[in-house]
Design a protein around this motif. Structure first.
Motif, short mmCIF file in Angstrom:
data_model
loop_
_atom_site.label_atom_id
_atom_site.label_comp_id
_atom_site.label_asym_id
_atom_site.label_seq_id
_atom_site.Cartn_x
_atom_site.Cartn_y
_atom_site.Cartn_z
N CYS A 10 0.66 -1.08 -0.12
CA CYS A 10 0.22 0.45 -0.06
C CYS A 10 0.75 1.16 0.03
CB CYS A 10 -0.81 0.18 1.37
SG CYS A 10 -1.35 -1.36 1.78
N TYR A 11 0.73 2.09 -1.01
CA TYR A 11 1.05 3.45 -1.03
C TYR A 11 0.47 4.78 -1.26
CZ TYR A 11 4.15 7.14 -2.71
OH TYR A 11 4.54 8.36 -2.66
N GLY A 74 9.61 1.48 -2.98
CA GLY A 74 8.27 1.21 -4.38
C GLY A 74 7.69 -0.03 -4.01
N ALA A 78 8.20 -3.26 -1.26
CA ALA A 78 6.75 -4.08 -0.69
C ALA A 78 6.67 -5.36 -1.08
CB ALA A 78 5.43 -3.05 -0.78
N ASP A 95 -3.04 -5.98 -4.95
CA ASP A 95 -3.50 -4.97 -4.81
C ASP A 95 -4.04 -4.34 -3.74
OD1 ASP A 95 -0.97 -4.16 -6.40
OD2 ASP A 95 -2.18 -3.63 -8.63
N1 UDP Z 1 1.98 0.19 -4.22
C1 UDP Z 1 2.90 0.56 -3.89
N2 UDP Z 1 4.49 0.86 -3.45
C2 UDP Z 1 4.76 2.45 -4.86
C3 UDP Z 1 3.58 2.24 -5.18
C4 UDP Z 1 2.75 1.17 -5.56
O1 UDP Z 1 2.92 -0.40 -2.42
O2 UDP Z 1 5.98 2.91 -5.06
C5 UDP Z 1 1.03 -0.35 -4.22
C6 UDP Z 1 -0.60 -0.10 -4.64
O3 UDP Z 1 -0.74 1.15 -3.28
C7 UDP Z 1 -1.00 -0.70 -5.02
C8 UDP Z 1 -0.28 -1.25 -5.93
O4 UDP Z 1 1.32 -1.33 -5.58
O5 UDP Z 1 -1.48 -0.66 -4.05
C9 UDP Z 1 -0.59 -0.77 -7.14
O6 UDP Z 1 -0.17 -0.06 -7.56
P1 UDP Z 1 -1.33 1.15 -8.72
O7 UDP Z 1 -2.78 0.35 -8.50
O8 UDP Z 1 -0.63 2.21 -8.50
O9 UDP Z 1 -0.82 0.45 -10.30
P2 UDP Z 1 -1.88 0.25 -11.05
O10 UDP Z 1 -2.90 -0.97 -10.74
O11 UDP Z 1 -1.78 1.37 -11.86
O12 UDP Z 1 -0.97 -1.14 -12.02
#
Ligand code: UDP
Ligand code: MG
Length: 313
Positions: A10-11, A74, A78, A95
């Motif tokens: 989680c970010y 990042g 995580a 996610d």
């Molecule tokens: N996340 C993280 N660190 C970061 C960027 C993202 O832990 O530096 C987590 C974010 O909280 C989410 C998951 O990675 O649970 C996917 O991120 P995001 O939804 O932004 O990516 P997308 O779904 O657009 O590929």
């Protein structure tokens, strides 16, 4: 009873923390053969994510665990921290934003019960995603599969359920620059893919912008591919080859028409071509060695043993 642990990076996901918990809880209400818990990894969020996690743990107790980073390291970090701190017999990577629908967890369980080591979700539609992003993503998978030993599945997300055996294998790869999709493919084991429809994130914004994704793709290449370096060697060799042909041609000219052999222009072009080609080739050779040093430095295991699963019996 076997335990399923759900790891959630989680970010800045304050609005998503609780809804995700509720959603997962709802799904597991229909599953009686497995116990479950959530392990949130707070990746240095700057919003109220941590407060939200504390409150959730307060009210839900054992079902919720979390670890928290000192800053944003990042998603790859995580994921690693989550897997490392997990102890479940099966671990799910999910996610926080509910883009990875918990509703397909029962299907994943079924896959593991069939004897697969890993059950991944494969996105079949890219609704709600910019066209250019999908196009680049397709290009990325096409080239990376062609150029590296990895075999990444088109649309394969990192939303997966893995057996303990596979998680432990992933943790054996201790390289710093982590490219999880590649690592999960590198360790082997059998993966079953479950198709799912893309969903928009529940709240907040995607942390990825276009350049972030390009950087991610590049790090995937650099972590796994030595092909570009080999291409440099070929390129240099081809130039040397043409230089040699050109040299033969110059000698022929000089013998044939000795009278107009005064300018030396051809000789200069020849020298530039030849030494340019030699230098490029040598750079490629050095690059190849650096690539090998890089690969050695990762200290990846030489092999990974697979203990018989149901499926083999
Ligand atoms: N996340 C993280 N660190 C970061 C960027 C993202 O832990 O530096 C987590 C974010 O909280 C989410 C998951 O990675 O649970 C996917 O991120 P995001 O939804 O932004 O990516 P997308 O779904 O657009 O590929
Ligand atoms: Mg998302």
């Amino acid at each position: 009873m076997k335990h399923i642990e759900i790891v959630v990076p989680c970010y800045n996901e304050e609005p998503c923390i609780r809804p995700l918990y509720e959603e997962v809880k709802k799904v597991f209400a229909g599953i009686s053969d497995y116990s479950w818990s959530l392990l949130y990894v707070n990746d240095g969020s700057t919003d109220g994510t941590l407060r939200e996690l504390e409150q959730l743990k307060e009210s839900e107790g054992d079902k919720v665990q979390y670890i928290s980073f000192a800053r944003n390291f990042g998603k790859e970090s995580a994921i690693y921290a989550g897997l490392k701190n997990s102890s479940g017999d099966m671990v799910v990577l999910m996610d926080a934003d509910l883009q990875h629908p918990p509703a397909i967890v029962p299907e994943m369980i079924k896959g593991i019960e069939e004897g697969y080591d890993c059950c991944g979700a494969r996105r079949v539609s890219r609704k709600g995603e910019p066209v250019i992003r999908s196009a680049f993503s397709r290009m990325f998978y096409g080239t990376i599969n062609h150029m590296t030993e990895m075999n990444l599945v088109q649309g394969g997300s990192d939303y997966r359920m893995m057996t303990r055996q596979m998680v432990d294998s992933i943790l054996l790869l201790t390289e710093r620059e982590r490219f999880s999709k590649g690592i999960m493919s590198w360790v082997g084991f059998e993966t079953k893919w479950i198709p799912y429809e893309n969903v928009e994130r529940l709240a907040g914004k995607s942390k990825w912008n276009f350049f972030g994704l390009v950087k991610y793709a590049l790090s995937g290449f650099i972590a796994f591919a030595t092909a570009p370096l080999r291409a440099v060697i070929y390129f240099g060799s081809i130039i040397v080859f043409f230089a040699v042909i050109y040299a033969v041609y110059l000698v022929y000219e000089a013998i044939r028409y000795p009278e107009n052999n005064g300018s030396g222009f051809g000789t200069i072009v020849l020298l530039i071509l030849f030494f340019g080609g030699v230098l490029i080739t040598l750079l490629g050779v050095i690059g190849e060695y650096i690539a090998r040093i890089y690969m050695e430095l990762k200290h990846r295991p030489i092999y990974i043993e697979k203990i018989n699963t149901l499926k083999d019996k």
